[in-house]
Enzyme design. Structure first.
Site: not given
Length: 176
Positions: A23, A87, A103, A105, A107, A120, A123
């Site tokens: 991102r 994050n 990152d 994943d 959070d 998450d 994930e």
């Protein structure tokens, strides 16, 4: 490491463990830049996802990056108070006028009343297996989650009363 100058405009890029771009926040203003911490701000900035989709942030945000901690903190100023999105990530590096981090994943979402939720985890588990995160990384990340939760409970750093408001006032001096 060189630090960005206060008042400069930078980009923020997050990557995944395998090196792929995740991102990009197109534009943030540096409010404080040292080798240890960078505090930035943005409002209605364009965000580009790895698949090419774009969106615009909805509210002013103060971003806190630390070169020694495995997390970064975004304080979003909303009508009902300050919401934090944290994050779990590698410590940042600054190069080519860009803040960069990996990152991971996980959070931590922190609400105005300072309650929080860890998000998450599913994930994270998928990516941990897919990208072969070493066990030592798993321990580092979960230890930093515990540290971050203590910061929230102790109202430390960006969670301290007035921190986000103070930096937002500074941001306003750069905007006009």
């Amino acid at each position: 490491m060189v630090a960005p100058d206060a008042g400069s405009n930078i980009q923020i890029q997050s990557y995944k463990h395998n090196g792929s771009l995740h991102r990009v926040w197109e534009s943030s203003i540096v409010l404080k830049g040292t080798e240890l911490t960078v505090i930035g701000a943005n409002d209605k900035t364009q965000v580009i996802e790895s698949d090419g989709r774009t969106w615009i942030t909805r509210e002013p945000a103060i971003c806190y990056f630390h070169s020694k901690h495995w997390f970064n903190i975004i304080g979003m100023l909303r009508d009902d108070g300050i919401h934090y999105y944290c994050n779990i990530s590698s410590p940042f590096v600054y190069e080519d006028n860009t803040i960069k981090y990996i990152d991971y994943d996980l959070d931590l979402k922190v609400y105005p009343d300072m309650t929080f939720d860890l998000l998450d985890e599913d994930e994270y588990e998928i990516h941990r297996k897919l990208m072969n995160y070493p066990d030592v990384l798993d321990r580092i990340l979960y230890n930093n989650i515990a540290d971050l939760q203590h910061w929230v409970q102790q109202r430390k750093g960006p969670f301290s009363p007035g921190f986000i408001d103070q930096w937002y006032e500074r941001f306003l001096t750069y905007r006009f």
